[in-house]
Design an enzyme around this catalytic site. Structure first.
Site, PDB file in Angstrom:
ATOM      1  N   ARG A 142      11.286   3.858   3.155  1.00 43.59           N
ATOM      2  CA  ARG A 142      10.910   2.949   4.245  1.00 43.59           C
ATOM      3  C   ARG A 142      12.168   2.184   4.631  1.00 43.59           C
ATOM      4  O   ARG A 142      12.897   1.694   3.755  1.00 43.59           O
ATOM      5  CB  ARG A 142       9.819   1.993   3.790  1.00 43.59           C
ATOM      6  N   LYS A 199      27.573  -4.227  -2.233  1.00 42.66           N
ATOM      7  CA  LYS A 199      29.034  -4.113  -2.382  1.00 42.66           C
ATOM      8  C   LYS A 199      29.657  -3.436  -1.171  1.00 42.66           C
ATOM      9  O   LYS A 199      30.834  -3.084  -1.192  1.00 42.66           O
ATOM     10  CB  LYS A 199      29.357  -3.298  -3.641  1.00 42.66           C
ATOM     11  N   ARG A 237       0.793  -1.218   0.000  1.00 44.05           N
ATOM     12  CA  ARG A 237       0.000   0.000   0.000  1.00 44.05           C
ATOM     13  C   ARG A 237       0.832   1.279   0.000  1.00 44.05           C
ATOM     14  O   ARG A 237       0.564   2.197  -0.781  1.00 44.05           O
ATOM     15  CB  ARG A 237      -0.908   0.052   1.246  1.00 44.05           C
ATOM     16  N   THR A 238       1.824   1.344   0.889  1.00 41.26           N
ATOM     17  CA  THR A 238       2.544   2.616   1.044  1.00 41.26           C
ATOM     18  C   THR A 238       3.353   2.907  -0.213  1.00 41.26           C
ATOM     19  O   THR A 238       3.397   4.050  -0.693  1.00 41.26           O
ATOM     20  CB  THR A 238       3.448   2.547   2.287  1.00 41.26           C
ATOM     21  N   HIS A 278       5.252   5.969  11.480  1.00 44.66           N
ATOM     22  CA  HIS A 278       4.693   5.816  10.133  1.00 44.66           C
ATOM     23  C   HIS A 278       3.783   7.032   9.906  1.00 44.66           C
ATOM     24  O   HIS A 278       2.551   6.923   9.866  1.00 44.66           O
ATOM     25  CB  HIS A 278       3.916   4.509  10.035  1.00 44.66           C
TER      26      HIS A 278
HETATM   27  N1   CP Z   1      -0.205   0.101   5.906  1.00 47.12           N
HETATM   28  C1   CP Z   1       0.965  -0.202   5.333  1.00 47.12           C
HETATM   29  O1   CP Z   1       1.988   0.390   5.647  1.00 47.12           O
HETATM   30  O2   CP Z   1       0.904  -1.186   4.370  1.00 47.12           O
HETATM   31  P1   CP Z   1       2.125  -1.695   3.504  1.00 47.12           P
HETATM   32  O3   CP Z   1       3.127  -2.322   4.462  1.00 47.12           O
HETATM   33  O4   CP Z   1       1.530  -2.673   2.535  1.00 47.12           O
HETATM   34  O5   CP Z   1       2.746  -0.517   2.826  1.00 47.12           O
END
Ligand code: CP
Length: 361
Positions: free
Chosen positions: A137, A116, A87-88, A170
């Protein structure tokens, strides 16, 4: 002339000593970074929600969609996802496409020169040579902050958006959660005064940690943290709520508090953070919701989940109007488009277009 605090004025040691709220003051500069929930004000959340709705409405018509695609057609974004995501990743990518940004990605560090021996910092400094924004992320808590600080000490400081860091933050998920709550409670007085219940793995659920803090910006809230004792919310979040004067209840008795909820925010067990499979020894059977609970909760309660889910929400309730988690997920695309647009300071063009054409809801 504002005296905006600059990351480049701080050593890493000085930066690390700051509280989360103090750190937030350093992320509003030029360029702005989105790194932690604590950098947001209620006014900023409301601005983003309003802008997200305008973008969504403008995008419904072909001429509006074409207009939106011109807004950031001079920009490129890097999607650096060192942890899995559906999703993100996809919603940020879609948000970029809506606004005309070109995107590049690394979705697995095994495909970058990190194999490397290149450090993650050098990897990101490399990305910054080619793009105008990094959406990232990373499994290491606080690493997105480190990246923003590091880039502030180069001649190419570009905005960093934290798309999930460690088990701590998040913030863009919390934004879409706020947007979903705001839309869900549009006709019932908004978010103020509502009872919001978090259920599941609250210790390691970074979405809960970011959202709980953002909700403290609203008045007369009551938050419920419902989890088995080993997975209960961290004291650091409760301390922040105490400082904000936000009421909360900590309990492991889901069935007794369920009828009180205006929103139930379910989460899955985050066993990717287990050291040795310890989650499997915790009885989580009482922390799920299904058809048998639909008569217990209010007719107006909304059921949310950041997703992905496992068994904590039965698919039997997917078509109940109170189950808003699929809508919640789609909201992510619109609020992330709003966030990206404001990151580049181009929101006035959308506001003017909206005022001129007033697209239908
Ligand atoms: N809610 C969320 O962060 O989903 P993903 O891990 O699929 O990005």
């Amino acid at each position: 002339m504002t005296d905006q605090k600059k990351l480049s004025d701080l050593t890493w040691r000085e930066f690390k000593k700051l509280s989360l709220v103090e750190k937030g003051g350093y992320f509003q500069g030029d360029p702005p970074h989105t790194l932690i929930a604590q950098q947001f004000t209620r006014a900023k959340l409301e601005e983003l929600c309003t802008l997200a709705t305008k973008i969504k409405r403008i995008n419904k018509r072909r001429d509006g969609a074409n207009f939106l695609k011109t807004l950031l057609s001079d920009k490129r974004a890097m999607l650096y996802f060192a942890q899995p995501s559906s999703r993100t990743y996809l919603s940020h990518n879609a948000a970029c496409q809506i606004l005309g940004l070109d995107t590049m990605d690394v979705r697995d560090t095994k495909t970058s020169s990190e194999v490397k021996g290149e450090s993650p910092e050098d990897t990101i400094r490399t990305f910054s040579s080619y793009v105008d924004m990094i959406i990232m992320r990373h499994p290491t808590g606080g690493f997105a902050e480190r990246v923003a600080w590091m880039l502030a000490h180069t001649n190419r400081e570009i905005p960093v958006l934290n798309a999930g860091s460690g088990s701590d933050q998040h913030p863009t998920q919390a934004l879409l959660d706020i947007y979903t709550l705001e839309r869900s409670f549009e006709k019932t007085g908004g978010i103020d005064g509502k009872h919001v219940m978090f259920v599941g793995d609250l210790l390691r659920g970074r979405t809960v940690r970011s959202l709980a803090w953002m909700l403290s910006l609203y008045t007369d809230m009551t938050l419920y943290f419902v989890a088995p004792e080993p997975l209960q919310i961290g004291q650091d979040i409760l301390d922040l709520l105490d400082q904000a004067g936000t009421k909360y209840v900590v309990t492991d008795d889901f069935s007794s508090v369920m009828p009180l909820a205006d929103a139930i925010y379910m989460t899955r067990i985050q066993d990717e953070w287990d050291a040795d499979g310890e989650s499997s020894t915790i009885d989580t059977s009482a922390f799920g919701i299904g058809a048998e609970h639909m008569d217990v909760i209010k007719d107006t309660t909304v059921i949310m989940h950041p997703l992905p889910r496992r068994k904590e929400i039965s698919t039997d309730i997917d078509n109940d109007p109170r189950a808003v988690y699929w809508r919640q997920m789609r909201n992510g695309m619109w609020i992330r488009a709003a966030l990206i647009l404001t990151t580049f300071g181009r929101q006035d063009e959308v506001n003017r277009y909206y005022d001129d054409y007033k697209p239908e809801a």
